[in-house]
Design an enzyme around this catalytic site. Structure first.
Site, PDB file in Angstrom:
ATOM      1  N   PRO A  70      -3.800   9.380 -11.692  1.00  0.00           N
ATOM      2  CA  PRO A  70      -3.152   9.934 -12.329  1.00  0.00           C
ATOM      3  C   PRO A  70      -3.078   9.501 -14.298  1.00  0.00           C
ATOM      4  O   PRO A  70      -2.935   9.422 -15.086  1.00  0.00           O
ATOM      5  CB  PRO A  70      -1.604  10.140 -12.110  1.00  0.00           C
ATOM      6  CG  PRO A  70      -1.756   8.959 -10.815  1.00  0.00           C
ATOM      7  CD  PRO A  70      -3.664   8.750 -10.173  1.00  0.00           C
ATOM      8  N   CYS A  76     -18.074  10.607  -9.207  1.00  0.00           N
ATOM      9  CA  CYS A  76     -17.120  11.244  -9.262  1.00  0.00           C
ATOM     10  C   CYS A  76     -17.966  11.861 -10.389  1.00  0.00           C
ATOM     11  O   CYS A  76     -17.174  13.494 -10.285  1.00  0.00           O
ATOM     12  CB  CYS A  76     -15.969  10.722  -9.678  1.00  0.00           C
ATOM     13  SG  CYS A  76     -14.781   9.749  -8.248  1.00  0.00           S
ATOM     14  N   LEU A 136       0.799  -1.159   0.833  1.00  0.00           N
ATOM     15  CA  LEU A 136      -0.141   0.242   0.121  1.00  0.00           C
ATOM     16  C   LEU A 136       0.506   1.205   0.635  1.00  0.00           C
ATOM     17  O   LEU A 136       0.471   2.138  -0.446  1.00  0.00           O
ATOM     18  CB  LEU A 136      -0.911  -0.060   1.202  1.00  0.00           C
ATOM     19  CG  LEU A 136      -2.094  -1.100   1.029  1.00  0.00           C
ATOM     20  CD1 LEU A 136      -2.798  -0.665   2.605  1.00  0.00           C
ATOM     21  CD2 LEU A 136      -2.997  -0.586  -0.014  1.00  0.00           C
TER      22      LEU A 136
END
Length: 363
Positions: free
Chosen positions: A280, A159, A51
């Protein structure tokens, strides 16, 4: 910012003010994993390292969160896999999102310069609460809006909710002359907070005239962004092919919108780009497919770095950075884009887009 509205086209909806509010707890991304594992009493060094590596790839630097040690001490079951905790989560989320929506709206109304009683319509967006009556009522009450204020509630849009809310607000404003529409988005990740799991490696991961809006869903992509509200809260699964799907479909969608204002194919670098930064990889895919100059997505990358992916809220952060950069370029007599696109992607896969005009360029 109100003065720039003199340059707006009559009959076109215009954003008059933008403001934001955050939870009061700031977490630096570099310390996020340590705190996450400590607070959930998870002792799995291999998963922790994994993580930590993933967190570095997100480009996020800071996050604002509602979750705290105090909340976990009061509700320790939130850190236990498999327990039914939806009621506890909603109790926390319902009050948190209302508080943030009221705070941001009060500052926005003050910046607008007119009394809250002048607001005629309210559009409220959230994927972090579920109740009847909805958060729109509690926001209207907290702001002291007129009981005649007409309200629209958008729940669990994900979103793309921020741009969907802009589209709805635009339609209301342009079809109700003299209307003043308040759009509020409010989110918190507590609704989906869970302890670390190898099965969920991504858990941590007035100034614009709105010209024309469009929405499109991509057939057979329903499972690509898969969200479920369960007794443990909300869970999201993102398919690995999401960035590629967006890359394969974004150009056709954008071509139709930019053509409306007379831009020719491939003139994308003459536009400004306010894109919801889902991650990204998504921004990189868009930049590659549309052959955008790196600076075109600066505002989106800054928002991702400073706030992470905050669901429907994030597009507001992007637009604020767009204004900041635009005013700086104007002071330095640099070239600036008057027209551009506001874009977001959500479950469906749904693409929301608005062709917009930056009034700070022409003011």
């Amino acid at each position: 910012m109100q003065g720039v509205t003199e340059k707006a086209n009559p009959g076109k909806a215009t954003i008059l003010a933008l403001r934001k509010a955050f939870p009061h707890q700031l977490v630096m991304q570099e310390f996020l994993v340590d705190g996450y594992f400590r607070d959930t009493n998870c002792d799995n060094p291999e998963l922790k390292q994994k993580l930590a590596r993933l967190c570095k790839t997100t480009t996020v630097k800071t996050r604002y969160v509602v979750m705290s040690e105090e909340i976990l001490k009061k509700n320790p079951e939130l850190a236990v896999e498999g327990l039914p905790t939806l009621k506890q989560r909603l109790d926390i989320c319902n009050s948190a999102v209302t508080e943030m929506a009221i705070e941001a709206s009060q500052v926005c109304i003050k910046n607008w310069g007119r009394p809250a009683s002048d607001i005629t319509h309210l559009v409220y967006v959230s994927s972090s609460e579920a109740r009847l009556p909805g958060g729109d009522i509690y926001l209207a009450k907290g702001l002291g809006l007129n009981p005649d204020t007409r309200r629209v509630l958008l729940y669990f849009v994900g979103c793309s909710g921020g741009v969907a809310g802009l589209r709805v607000a635009k339609d209301i404003a342009e079809n109700n002359p003299g209307s003043r529409v308040l759009l509020a988005t409010s989110e918190t990740t507590i609704i989906g907070f869970k302890p670390p799991s190898a099965d969920r490696p991504y858990d941590l991961v007035g100034v614009f005239e709105l010209h024309t809006a469009a929405q499109k869903f991509l057939p057979n992509t329903e499972k690509t962004i898969d969200g479920r509200l369960t007794e443990e809260g909300i869970s999201f699964k993102l398919a690995r092919e999401l960035p590629q799907i967006i890359e394969d479909n974004i150009e056709e969608f954008c071509e139709k919108l930019v053509g409306i204002v007379g831009f020719k194919d491939k003139e994308y670098n003459k536009l400004f780009w306010a894109v919801h930064p889902g991650g990204p990889a998504i921004l990189n895919s868009m930049e590659k497919r549309l052959n955008l100059s790196p600076e075109k997505l600066n505002a989106s990358r800054r928002a991702l770095m400073d706030y992470g992916n905050a669901s429907s809220n994030t597009i507001v952060y992007v637009l604020e950075y767009m204004i900041e950069e635009s005013l700086k370029m104007r002071r330095e007599d640099q070239g600036n884009s008057e027209w551009g696109l506001i874009l977001a992607f959500g479950p469906g896969i749904t693409v929301e887009g608005i062709i917009a005009r930056n009034l700070t360029v022409t003011a």
